[in-house]
Design a protein around this motif. Structure first.
Motif, mmCIF file in Angstrom:
data_model
loop_
_atom_site.group_PDB
_atom_site.id
_atom_site.type_symbol
_atom_site.label_atom_id
_atom_site.label_comp_id
_atom_site.label_asym_id
_atom_site.label_seq_id
_atom_site.Cartn_x
_atom_site.Cartn_y
_atom_site.Cartn_z
ATOM 1 N N PRO A 1 0.834 -1.269 0.118
ATOM 2 C CA PRO A 1 -0.085 -0.093 -0.105
ATOM 3 C C PRO A 1 0.773 1.219 0.029
ATOM 4 O O PRO A 1 1.938 1.377 0.458
ATOM 5 C CB PRO A 1 -0.776 -0.145 1.420
ATOM 6 N N GLY A 2 0.284 2.114 -0.975
ATOM 7 C CA GLY A 2 1.052 3.490 -0.871
ATOM 8 C C GLY A 2 2.496 3.540 -1.713
ATOM 9 O O GLY A 2 3.031 4.423 -1.798
ATOM 10 N N ILE A 3 2.951 2.388 -2.008
ATOM 11 C CA ILE A 3 3.903 2.171 -2.964
ATOM 12 C C ILE A 3 3.953 1.551 -4.301
ATOM 13 O O ILE A 3 4.257 2.149 -5.160
ATOM 14 C CB ILE A 3 5.154 1.300 -2.175
ATOM 15 N N ASP A 4 3.355 0.350 -4.228
ATOM 16 C CA ASP A 4 3.237 -0.273 -5.592
ATOM 17 C C ASP A 4 2.137 0.107 -6.503
ATOM 18 O O ASP A 4 1.352 0.836 -5.954
ATOM 19 C CB ASP A 4 3.010 -1.668 -5.356
ATOM 20 N N GLU A 5 2.080 -0.233 -7.528
ATOM 21 C CA GLU A 5 1.131 0.119 -8.881
ATOM 22 C C GLU A 5 0.602 -0.815 -9.388
ATOM 23 O O GLU A 5 1.483 -2.034 -9.675
ATOM 24 C CB GLU A 5 1.867 1.163 -9.592
ATOM 25 N N VAL A 6 -0.239 -0.607 -10.134
ATOM 26 C CA VAL A 6 -1.084 -1.807 -11.060
ATOM 27 C C VAL A 6 -1.408 -1.066 -12.304
ATOM 28 O O VAL A 6 -1.611 0.251 -12.214
ATOM 29 C CB VAL A 6 -2.102 -2.616 -10.510
ATOM 30 N N LEU B 1 -5.305 -3.536 -26.451
ATOM 31 C CA LEU B 1 -4.204 -2.880 -25.788
ATOM 32 C C LEU B 1 -3.488 -1.876 -26.355
ATOM 33 O O LEU B 1 -3.200 -2.019 -27.587
ATOM 34 C CB LEU B 1 -3.377 -3.921 -25.178
ATOM 35 N N ASP B 2 -3.208 -0.828 -25.853
ATOM 36 C CA ASP B 2 -2.334 0.381 -26.339
ATOM 37 C C ASP B 2 -0.872 -0.057 -25.814
ATOM 38 O O ASP B 2 -0.394 0.125 -24.785
ATOM 39 C CB ASP B 2 -2.695 1.779 -25.927
ATOM 40 N N MET B 3 0.001 -1.064 -26.686
ATOM 41 C CA MET B 3 1.061 -1.816 -26.281
ATOM 42 C C MET B 3 1.981 -0.688 -25.980
ATOM 43 O O MET B 3 2.826 -0.798 -24.874
ATOM 44 C CB MET B 3 1.556 -2.685 -27.394
ATOM 45 N N PRO B 4 2.383 0.203 -26.985
ATOM 46 C CA PRO B 4 3.663 1.301 -26.391
ATOM 47 C C PRO B 4 3.139 2.079 -25.202
ATOM 48 O O PRO B 4 4.060 2.420 -24.391
ATOM 49 C CB PRO B 4 3.425 2.172 -27.628
ATOM 50 N N SER B 5 2.060 2.266 -25.103
ATOM 51 C CA SER B 5 1.504 3.211 -23.836
ATOM 52 C C SER B 5 1.847 2.180 -22.380
ATOM 53 O O SER B 5 1.966 2.683 -21.478
ATOM 54 C CB SER B 5 0.291 3.883 -23.785
ATOM 55 N N ILE B 6 1.371 0.989 -22.754
ATOM 56 C CA ILE B 6 1.535 0.124 -21.442
ATOM 57 C C ILE B 6 3.105 -0.053 -21.281
ATOM 58 O O ILE B 6 3.581 0.008 -19.977
ATOM 59 C CB ILE B 6 0.947 -1.322 -21.713
ATOM 60 N N GLU B 7 3.865 -0.168 -22.177
ATOM 61 C CA GLU B 7 5.191 -0.306 -21.860
ATOM 62 C C GLU B 7 5.678 1.032 -21.498
ATOM 63 O O GLU B 7 6.719 0.870 -20.332
ATOM 64 C CB GLU B 7 5.887 -0.458 -23.482
ATOM 65 N N GLU B 8 5.399 1.947 -21.557
ATOM 66 C CA GLU B 8 5.855 3.452 -21.215
ATOM 67 C C GLU B 8 5.480 3.371 -19.521
ATOM 68 O O GLU B 8 6.113 4.131 -18.673
ATOM 69 C CB GLU B 8 5.146 4.275 -21.691
ATOM 70 N N ALA B 9 4.182 2.795 -19.410
ATOM 71 C CA ALA B 9 3.659 2.841 -18.083
ATOM 72 C C ALA B 9 4.314 2.037 -17.019
ATOM 73 O O ALA B 9 4.082 2.266 -15.970
ATOM 74 C CB ALA B 9 1.939 2.650 -18.009
ATOM 75 N N ILE B 10 4.957 1.101 -17.516
ATOM 76 C CA ILE B 10 5.251 -0.012 -16.565
ATOM 77 C C ILE B 10 6.740 0.603 -15.874
ATOM 78 O O ILE B 10 7.546 1.181 -16.684
ATOM 79 C CB ILE B 10 6.011 -1.194 -17.182
ATOM 80 N N ASN B 11 6.790 0.580 -14.554
ATOM 81 C CA ASN B 11 7.991 1.073 -13.700
ATOM 82 C C ASN B 11 8.391 -0.147 -12.886
ATOM 83 O O ASN B 11 7.540 -1.042 -12.484
ATOM 84 C CB ASN B 11 7.821 2.553 -13.244
ATOM 85 N N PRO B 12 9.282 0.209 -11.847
ATOM 86 C CA PRO B 12 9.780 -0.790 -10.944
ATOM 87 C C PRO B 12 8.789 -1.169 -9.964
ATOM 88 O O PRO B 12 8.870 -2.074 -9.477
ATOM 89 C CB PRO B 12 11.051 -0.223 -10.394
ATOM 90 N N ASN B 13 7.866 -0.114 -9.766
ATOM 91 C CA ASN B 13 6.689 -0.635 -8.645
ATOM 92 C C ASN B 13 5.537 -0.990 -9.279
ATOM 93 O O ASN B 13 4.524 -1.481 -8.524
ATOM 94 C CB ASN B 13 6.228 0.964 -8.018
ATOM 95 N N THR B 14 5.690 -1.280 -10.573
ATOM 96 C CA THR B 14 4.369 -1.945 -11.115
ATOM 97 C C THR B 14 4.426 -3.578 -10.968
ATOM 98 O O THR B 14 5.377 -4.124 -11.582
ATOM 99 C CB THR B 14 4.303 -1.771 -12.729
ATOM 100 N N LYS B 15 3.297 -4.020 -10.124
ATOM 101 C CA LYS B 15 3.279 -5.325 -9.756
ATOM 102 C C LYS B 15 2.246 -6.100 -10.566
ATOM 103 O O LYS B 15 2.561 -7.317 -10.844
ATOM 104 C CB LYS B 15 3.048 -5.431 -8.287
ATOM 105 N N ILE B 16 1.088 -5.432 -10.940
ATOM 106 C CA ILE B 16 0.003 -6.414 -11.514
ATOM 107 C C ILE B 16 -0.286 -5.775 -12.953
ATOM 108 O O ILE B 16 -0.314 -4.391 -12.869
ATOM 109 C CB ILE B 16 -0.945 -6.758 -10.779
ATOM 110 N N ILE B 17 -0.453 -6.458 -13.979
ATOM 111 C CA ILE B 17 -1.382 -5.716 -14.926
ATOM 112 C C ILE B 17 -2.702 -6.649 -15.292
ATOM 113 O O ILE B 17 -2.605 -7.744 -15.206
ATOM 114 C CB ILE B 17 -0.397 -5.863 -16.349
ATOM 115 N N TRP B 18 -3.698 -5.879 -15.251
ATOM 116 C CA TRP B 18 -4.939 -6.380 -15.181
ATOM 117 C C TRP B 18 -5.705 -6.514 -16.572
ATOM 118 O O TRP B 18 -5.663 -5.313 -17.401
ATOM 119 C CB TRP B 18 -5.924 -5.666 -14.310
ATOM 120 N N ILE B 19 -5.875 -7.620 -17.421
ATOM 121 C CA ILE B 19 -6.322 -7.624 -18.644
ATOM 122 C C ILE B 19 -7.943 -8.428 -18.527
ATOM 123 O O ILE B 19 -7.809 -9.567 -17.966
ATOM 124 C CB ILE B 19 -5.391 -8.345 -19.768
#
Ligand SMILES: *Cc1c(COP(=O)(O)O)cnc(C)c1O
Length: 349
Positions: free
Chosen positions: A94-99, A131-149
Motif C-alpha cells: 500500500p502507498g508504494i506499489d502500482e498496477v 491494448l495500447d501496447m506502446p503506452s503500456i510499455e511506457e507505463a511500466i515502472n519498477p513498482n508495477t506489480k500487476i497488469i489487469w487484462i
C-alpha cells in the motif's frame, strides 16, 4: 527475470497462516472435539454443524477434470472479487506499489486497488478496444506489480488480441491477470492450457456467468502452485461455505446442460445484434464475445430512462471513457430480447 519471491510483499512471505482444527488434524477419527462446533447437530442438514473443507478438495477435483488442470493450480473464492482483492494484498505494498488497468474495463480492479491504497496506472484501450501496447510499455515502472487484462472485456464485449497478451506475459516481470469471466461465450480460446508456460500468469474465471450461478458466489483463479499457495495462505480459512461447495459440486456435474445454454445464448446474441442494427436509434453495435452487447445509440440517457419506464433495465455506460453514448445490453431470453427491441422501436426522441 520473473522472481515470485521478490514480488510477494515481505509481510505475506513471512506470514504464519492461520491453522484451523481442520488443518491440524487430517485423518480418521469418529469423535471430533477439536473445533468447538455444536456436537448435538444443527437445525438444518445434519453435517452443517461441522466446518467445511477449507481447501474445497471435492469441488476442485471436479474442476480439475473439467478444465484439465492440476488441483493445486486451482484457487476458489467468494466470487472472482475475492481473488482480485487477495492478489492486491499479496503483491502490492500500500502507498508504494502500482498496477496497470486498461479502461474501459471491469470496475472491481479499481475499487479493490482503492481499498488497498494501491496506485492505479490507467492506460486506456485504443479506439478499437485493444491494448495500447506502446503506452503500456511506457507505463511500466519498477513498482508495477500487476497488469489487469479483461478478455473478453467488460463493458466492450470484445476479446483482447492474443499476441498482445502473450507479448505482455513474456516480457513483464510482474503478475499478469487475465480475467476470463466471459470466456465461454468467446470465439477466442482460454489461456488456461498455456498456464504451464508462464510462472507469472493468473487466469480468473467464475461460475457467475456461463454457469448461471451468480447467486452462489464462486470464482476461480488458476495459476502456478506457488501463487495458489499464497492465495490459500492469505484467504479467510473457510471462505467457501458447505452449502455452496455442495451446490457447486452438483452443478459441475451438468457440463452438458451448461454447454447447451452457452450455445443458445450465443445464438440469441447474434439475433439481438442483428435486430439492433435494424433500429433507427442505433448508431453502432460492437461485436461481442460475451453474453452482452455494447451499442452506441442516439440518446443513451433518454433511451435508458425510457426503457426503465417500460420496466426494462439495461446498463448505461455513456459516462464511461470510450463508451460515450453507449448502453450495455445483457442477452436475455428470446422473449426478453423481443420486449427490449419492441420498446426500442417505440422510443421517440
Ligand atoms: C461478472 C464479472 C466477474 C464475475 O465476478 P464474480 O465475483 O465471480 O461474480 C468477473 N470479472 C468480470 C470482468 C465480470 O464482468
Amino acid at each position: 527475470m520473473f522472481n515470485l519471491d521478490k514480488l510477494v510483499r515481505p509481510n505475506i512471505k513471512s506470514l504464519k497462516a492461520y491453522s484451523s482444527a481442520r488443518d491440524e488434524f487430517k485423518g480418521d477419527a469418529h469423535v471430533f472435539l477439536d473445533a468447538n462446533e455444536n456436537s448435538l447437530g444443527s437445525p438444518l442438514i445434519k453435517w452443517y454443524n461441522r466446518y467445511p473443507d477449507p481447501l474445497q478438495l471435492k469441488v476442485k477435483e471436479k474442476i480439475s477434470t473439467i478444465k484439465k488442470i492440476g488441483i493445486d493450480q486451482i484457487f476458489l473464492g467468494n466470487g472472482s472479487d475475492e481473488p482480485i482483492d487477495l492478489l492486491f494484498r499479496i503483491f502490492c505494498e500500500p502507498g508504494i506499489d502500482e498496477v496497470i488497468i486498461c479502461p474501459p474495463t471491469y470496475g472491481m480492479y479499481e475499487v479493490s486497488a482503492n481499498i488497498n491504497n494501491i496506485h492505479l496506472n490507467r492506460v486506456p484501450l485504443t479506439r478499437s478496444f485493444q491494448l495500447d501496447m506502446p503506452s503500456i510499455e511506457e507505463a511500466i515502472n519498477p513498482n508495477t506489480k500487476i497488469i489487469w487484462i479483461c478478455s473478453p472485456n467488460n463493458p466492450t464485449g470484445n476479446s483482447i488480441d492474443r499476441e498482445d497478451i502473450e507479448m505482455i506475459i513474456n516480457n513483464f516481470d510482474g503478475i499478469v491477470v487475465i480475467d476470463e469471466a466471459y470466456i465461454n461465450f468467446a470465439r477466442q480460446k482460454s489461456f488456461l492450457p498455456d498456464l504451464g508456460d508462464y510462472q507469472n500468469l493468473v487466469v480468473l474465471q467464475t461460475l457467475s456467468k456461463a454457469w448461471g450461478l451468480a447467486a452462489l458466489r464462486m470464482g476461480m483463479a488458476f495459476a502456478s502452485t506457488e501463487i495458489v499457495s499464497y492465495l490459500n495462505k492469505v484467504k479467510p480459512p473457510y471462505n467457501i461455505s458447505e452449502p455452496v461447495q455442495e451446490l457447486a459440486l452438483k452443478a459441475l456435474g451438468e457440463v452438458g446442460q451448461v454447454n447447451d445454454m452457452i450455445k443458445v445464448i450465443v445464438e440469441l446474441r447474434g439475433e439481438l445484434e442483428q435486430a439492433l442494427r435494424n433500429l433507427q436509434i442505433v448508431k453502432k453495435v460492437y461485436p461481442s464475445d460475451a453474453n452482452f452487447v455494447l451499442t452506441e445509440v442516439t440518446a443513451a440517457k433518454d433511451i435508458y430512462n425510457y426503457l426503465v419506464s417500460k420496466g426494462i433495465v439495461v446498463r448505461d455506460r455513456s459516462n464511461v471513457v470510450l463508451c460515450e453514448g453507449c448502453l450495455r445490453l445483457t442477452v436475455g431470453t428470446q422473449k426478453e430480447n423481443e420486449s427490449l427491441i419492441q420498446a426500442l422501436k417505440t422510443f421517440q426522441s
